[in-house]
Design a protein around this motif. Structure first.
Motif, short mmCIF file in Angstrom:
data_model
loop_
_atom_site.label_atom_id
_atom_site.label_comp_id
_atom_site.label_asym_id
_atom_site.label_seq_id
_atom_site.Cartn_x
_atom_site.Cartn_y
_atom_site.Cartn_z
N ALA A 28 0.83 -1.22 0.00
CA ALA A 28 0.00 0.00 0.00
C ALA A 28 0.86 1.26 0.00
O ALA A 28 0.35 2.34 -0.32
CB ALA A 28 -0.95 -0.01 1.19
N ASP A 32 0.39 3.45 -6.92
CA ASP A 32 -0.84 2.77 -7.33
C ASP A 32 -0.79 2.23 -8.76
O ASP A 32 -1.51 1.30 -9.09
CB ASP A 32 -2.05 3.70 -7.21
CG ASP A 32 -2.38 4.01 -5.76
OD1 ASP A 32 -2.01 3.21 -4.88
OD2 ASP A 32 -3.01 5.06 -5.53
N ARG A 82 -7.29 -1.10 1.19
CA ARG A 82 -6.73 -0.01 1.98
C ARG A 82 -7.67 0.41 3.11
O ARG A 82 -7.23 0.93 4.12
CB ARG A 82 -6.44 1.20 1.08
CG ARG A 82 -5.37 0.94 0.06
CD ARG A 82 -5.24 2.13 -0.89
NE ARG A 82 -4.34 1.84 -1.97
CZ ARG A 82 -3.03 1.98 -1.91
NH1 ARG A 82 -2.46 2.42 -0.82
NH2 ARG A 82 -2.28 1.68 -2.95
N ARG A 83 -8.96 0.18 2.93
CA ARG A 83 -9.95 0.58 3.94
C ARG A 83 -10.20 -0.50 4.99
O ARG A 83 -10.91 -0.26 5.97
CB ARG A 83 -11.25 0.97 3.26
CG ARG A 83 -11.13 2.21 2.39
CD ARG A 83 -12.47 2.69 1.88
NE ARG A 83 -13.15 1.76 1.01
CZ ARG A 83 -13.02 1.72 -0.32
NH1 ARG A 83 -12.24 2.57 -0.93
NH2 ARG A 83 -13.68 0.83 -1.03
N GLY A 138 -4.56 1.18 4.80
CA GLY A 138 -4.22 2.45 4.17
C GLY A 138 -3.70 3.48 5.16
O GLY A 138 -2.72 4.19 4.88
N ALA A 141 -0.24 2.47 6.13
CA ALA A 141 0.68 2.71 5.01
C ALA A 141 1.01 4.20 4.90
O ALA A 141 2.16 4.56 4.64
CB ALA A 141 0.06 2.20 3.71
N ASP A 142 0.03 5.05 5.11
CA ASP A 142 0.27 6.50 5.06
C ASP A 142 1.29 6.92 6.13
O ASP A 142 2.16 7.75 5.87
CB ASP A 142 -1.03 7.28 5.27
CG ASP A 142 -1.99 7.16 4.10
OD1 ASP A 142 -1.55 6.75 3.01
OD2 ASP A 142 -3.19 7.47 4.29
#
Length: 152
Positions: A28, A32, A82-83, A138, A141-142
């Motif tokens: 992630a 993309d 990601r969610r 997500g 990952a951020d």
């Protein structure tokens, strides 16, 4: 009194679930529009490549990753993955009863038939489950991408 402050996650999650979550977070963090090979993921995470490849295949079967075979192929996280929460990923990998066992390994352990540490472990387990449910792939990952945390 029994204390559990020193518990590590590897005592609570299977190795397969740990690698699955780590691989999803790593993938992630990648662009993309690109694909990342299984060997690159395994090398970055320091995991055995054949074992990780099987985990990545499971994640493809669960539609959390897409894969392309051949030269230039690899894996990419799908937007819906990601969610998803870490708890959701662990339950996909280890099954819906992943956290129902007794911390001491007894066959029967519940409020009515409690083991010697049940009353201490249950609130900690409930807190851990809430924490895992509140952490998305997500979001993690951020934080890794921003340099706030690292995977290795």
């Amino acid at each position: 009194m029994i204390r559990f402050e020193a518990l590590e996650t590897n005592m609570l999650l299977s190795r397969t679930a740990e690698y699955a979550v780590q691989a999803l977070i790593y993938l992630a963090t990648r662009p993309d529009d690109g694909l990342t090979g299984a060997r690159e993921v395994a090398s970055y995470l320091g995991t055995p490549a054949p074992y990780l490849s099987n985990i990545l295949k499971k994640l493809v079967q669960h539609r959390l990753l897409v894969s392309t075979r051949g030269r230039g192929g690899g894996f990419r996280v799908v937007a819906t993955a990601r969610r998803l929460s870490v708890l959701h990923i662990v339950e996909l990998i280890d099954g819906p009863h992943a956290f129902e066992g007794c911390v001491l390994g007894l066959k029967r352990c519940a409020d009515a038939t409690a083991c010697p540490v049940h009353h201490v472990w249950k609130p900690l387990k409930d807190r851990m489950l809430r924490t895992l449910a509140g952490q998305t792939i997500g979001g993690m990952a951020d934080l890794v991408r921003a340099g706030r945390y690292r995977l290795v």
